[in-house]
Design a protein around this motif. Structure first.
Motif, PDB file in Angstrom:
ATOM      1  N   ALA A  62       0.830  -1.205   0.000  1.00 30.74           N
ATOM      2  CA  ALA A  62       0.000   0.000   0.000  1.00 30.74           C
ATOM      3  C   ALA A  62       0.865   1.257   0.000  1.00 30.74           C
ATOM      4  O   ALA A  62       0.580   2.227  -0.723  1.00 30.74           O
ATOM      5  CB  ALA A  62      -0.936  -0.006   1.217  1.00 30.74           C
ATOM      6  N   VAL A  63       1.929   1.250   0.797  1.00 32.42           N
ATOM      7  CA  VAL A  63       2.845   2.395   0.845  1.00 32.42           C
ATOM      8  C   VAL A  63       3.524   2.585  -0.513  1.00 32.42           C
ATOM      9  O   VAL A  63       3.629   3.701  -1.022  1.00 32.42           O
ATOM     10  CB  VAL A  63       3.903   2.191   1.949  1.00 32.42           C
ATOM     11  CG1 VAL A  63       4.959   3.289   1.886  1.00 32.42           C
ATOM     12  CG2 VAL A  63       3.230   2.165   3.316  1.00 32.42           C
ATOM     13  N   TYR A  64       3.960   1.487  -1.104  1.00 35.69           N
ATOM     14  CA  TYR A  64       4.627   1.529  -2.413  1.00 35.69           C
ATOM     15  C   TYR A  64       3.701   2.125  -3.479  1.00 35.69           C
ATOM     16  O   TYR A  64       4.095   3.036  -4.224  1.00 35.69           O
ATOM     17  CB  TYR A  64       5.052   0.118  -2.800  1.00 35.69           C
ATOM     18  CG  TYR A  64       5.661  -0.002  -4.183  1.00 35.69           C
ATOM     19  CD1 TYR A  64       6.992   0.326  -4.415  1.00 35.69           C
ATOM     20  CD2 TYR A  64       4.901  -0.451  -5.265  1.00 35.69           C
ATOM     21  CE1 TYR A  64       7.559   0.213  -5.678  1.00 35.69           C
ATOM     22  CE2 TYR A  64       5.455  -0.566  -6.527  1.00 35.69           C
ATOM     23  CZ  TYR A  64       6.781  -0.235  -6.730  1.00 35.69           C
ATOM     24  OH  TYR A  64       7.326  -0.340  -7.983  1.00 35.69           O
ATOM     25  N   GLN A  93       2.918   5.941  -2.854  1.00 36.91           N
ATOM     26  CA  GLN A  93       4.027   6.842  -3.168  1.00 36.91           C
ATOM     27  C   GLN A  93       4.178   7.033  -4.672  1.00 36.91           C
ATOM     28  O   GLN A  93       4.395   8.152  -5.152  1.00 36.91           O
ATOM     29  CB  GLN A  93       5.325   6.297  -2.576  1.00 36.91           C
ATOM     30  CG  GLN A  93       5.416   6.467  -1.061  1.00 36.91           C
ATOM     31  CD  GLN A  93       6.813   6.209  -0.537  1.00 36.91           C
ATOM     32  OE1 GLN A  93       7.802   6.447  -1.214  1.00 36.91           O
ATOM     33  NE2 GLN A  93       6.900   5.710   0.689  1.00 36.91           N
ATOM     34  N   ARG A  94       4.058   5.963  -5.430  1.00 33.70           N
ATOM     35  CA  ARG A  94       4.181   6.087  -6.884  1.00 33.70           C
ATOM     36  C   ARG A  94       3.011   6.886  -7.464  1.00 33.70           C
ATOM     37  O   ARG A  94       3.198   7.689  -8.387  1.00 33.70           O
ATOM     38  CB  ARG A  94       4.278   4.710  -7.532  1.00 33.70           C
ATOM     39  CG  ARG A  94       5.592   3.995  -7.231  1.00 33.70           C
ATOM     40  CD  ARG A  94       5.809   2.801  -8.121  1.00 33.70           C
ATOM     41  NE  ARG A  94       6.029   3.159  -9.504  1.00 33.70           N
ATOM     42  CZ  ARG A  94       7.146   2.914 -10.184  1.00 33.70           C
ATOM     43  NH1 ARG A  94       8.183   2.331  -9.584  1.00 33.70           N
ATOM     44  NH2 ARG A  94       7.249   3.240 -11.454  1.00 33.70           N
ATOM     45  N   LEU A  95       1.824   6.677  -6.934  1.00 30.52           N
ATOM     46  CA  LEU A  95       0.667   7.441  -7.396  1.00 30.52           C
ATOM     47  C   LEU A  95       0.845   8.924  -7.081  1.00 30.52           C
ATOM     48  O   LEU A  95       0.518   9.790  -7.901  1.00 30.52           O
ATOM     49  CB  LEU A  95      -0.606   6.905  -6.733  1.00 30.52           C
ATOM     50  CG  LEU A  95      -1.152   5.588  -7.292  1.00 30.52           C
ATOM     51  CD1 LEU A  95      -2.182   4.989  -6.344  1.00 30.52           C
ATOM     52  CD2 LEU A  95      -1.764   5.789  -8.680  1.00 30.52           C
ATOM     53  N   SER A  96       1.371   9.228  -5.896  1.00 28.45           N
ATOM     54  CA  SER A  96       1.587  10.623  -5.509  1.00 28.45           C
ATOM     55  C   SER A  96       2.607  11.291  -6.422  1.00 28.45           C
ATOM     56  O   SER A  96       2.430  12.443  -6.829  1.00 28.45           O
ATOM     57  CB  SER A  96       2.056  10.700  -4.053  1.00 28.45           C
ATOM     58  OG  SER A  96       1.061  10.212  -3.175  1.00 28.45           O
ATOM     59  N   ILE A  97       3.685  10.576  -6.740  1.00 27.99           N
ATOM     60  CA  ILE A  97       4.707  11.124  -7.644  1.00 27.99           C
ATOM     61  C   ILE A  97       4.101  11.414  -9.016  1.00 27.99           C
ATOM     62  O   ILE A  97       4.458  12.388  -9.683  1.00 27.99           O
ATOM     63  CB  ILE A  97       5.887  10.144  -7.767  1.00 27.99           C
ATOM     64  CG1 ILE A  97       6.621  10.013  -6.433  1.00 27.99           C
ATOM     65  CG2 ILE A  97       6.869  10.606  -8.859  1.00 27.99           C
ATOM     66  CD1 ILE A  97       7.626   8.882  -6.382  1.00 27.99           C
ATOM     67  N   ALA A  98       3.145  10.575  -9.418  1.00 27.74           N
ATOM     68  CA  ALA A  98       2.489  10.744 -10.725  1.00 27.74           C
ATOM     69  C   ALA A  98       1.423  11.826 -10.711  1.00 27.74           C
ATOM     70  O   ALA A  98       0.833  12.130 -11.750  1.00 27.74           O
ATOM     71  CB  ALA A  98       1.879   9.419 -11.173  1.00 27.74           C
TER      72      ALA A  98
END
Length: 302
Positions: free
Chosen positions: A207-209, A212-217
């Motif tokens: 979930a954390v992974y 974080q990737r969604l937030s960067i995107a």
């Protein structure tokens, strides 16, 4: 609508500025997983200590190449000269020449011995200028055995006070099996530090992974993946980041196709069905336990 247009429409639907789960080793999307963090810190410590040989291993898809790219970026900032060999499936002579090219040396019309001498002189000059040199080899498990022996000879290049070149190997676990052979015991003894990259160990880490990737995107909403979807995704990927990315990207497309702003286990199931490398979920035997219990109760009553 072609695949590119579909992907763009999906990104707009979820408020994304770029694809969050691409497979290219883009360091912008680097997520510091526990084993990645440990390996990166070990690499920086070992290289700063002047250690000659470091090894990082991990299964396919655990992020070795991404970590390798991050290391290259960090070393370039620190002014370290690097020689990067992404495809080491070369003969011994080919490896020497590839290293020479990375160091900016001309190998045309030169014998193998001349190339080796040029490399040594170049490394000596870097040492005189107090500039460290790091040789980084990705996919090291592909190296032929004779080439590994050449690598040992390269690691012999040193002055009385320091190694002329530090070597970092990134490879799959097969590399460990090769190095365990008796003929490579000298090379194995020179590896002073090693690290192992591991998959995400549970759905919470997943979930954390993902977040974080969604937030960067560019995603700014509530968590997209429901708990059931996270559990299903972790089971189907076994926590392997590359497989997570493949399944998560497909799950987004399935959710977009259904007009869903929350991704559920049923969306993941369709992504899994479309992915050959995915692991099937463990079968649910609860119905069998319940039916067995029911049968036992009936027998007691009879």
């Amino acid at each position: 609508m072609d695949m590119t247009q579909l992907t763009q429409a999906c990104e707009q639907f979820y408020g994304l500025k770029q694809p969050p789960f691409g497979l290219t080793p883009n360091t912008e999307f680097y997520v510091e997983l526990p084993s990645q963090k440990q390996a990166f810190e070990l690499l920086l410590f070992a290289l700063s200590s002047g250690e000659g040989f470091i090894k990082v291993t991990g299964e396919v898809g655990t992020g070795k190449t991404l970590l390798c790219r991050r290391l290259l970026n960090a070393l370039s900032v620190d002014g370290v000269r690097t020689a990067y060999i992404p495809n080491p499936a070369l003969g011994a002579e080919g490896l020497w020449r590839a290293i020479a090219c990375e160091l900016g040396l001309n190998t045309e019309n030169k014998s193998d011995l001349q190339v080796q001498e040029d490399i040594q002189q170049c490394l000596l000059q870097f040492a005189l200028n107090a500039q460290p040199v790091v040789l980084i080899i990705d996919e090291a498990q592909c190296m032929p055995e004779d080439t590994l022996e050449a690598l040992r000879l390269i690691s012999n290049l040193e002055t009385e006070r320091q190694k002329l070149v530090q070597i970092v190997l990134f490879g799959q676990p097969e590399l460990n099996l090769t190095l365990a052979q008796p003929r490579f015991r000298q090379l194995l003894q020179r590896i002073t530090y090693s690290a192992d990259l591991r998959p995400l160990n549970n759905s919470e880490a997943l979930a954390v992974y993902l977040q974080q990737r969604l937030s960067i995107a560019g995603y700014r909403g509530m968590p997209l993946f429901q708990a059931s979807a996270l559990k299903h995704l972790w089971q189907a990927s076994r926590g392997i980041p590359r497989l997570v990315n493949i399944l998560a990207a497909k799950t987004l497309l399935v959710g977009y196709g259904n007009g869903s702003h929350q991704l559920e286990s049923r969306h993941v199931a369709k992504a899994v069905a479309d992915t050959e490398g995915a692991y099937p979920s463990a079968p649910d035997w609860s119905w069998l336990r319940l039916s067995t219990l029911f049968a036992a109760v009936v027998l007691v009553l009879i």
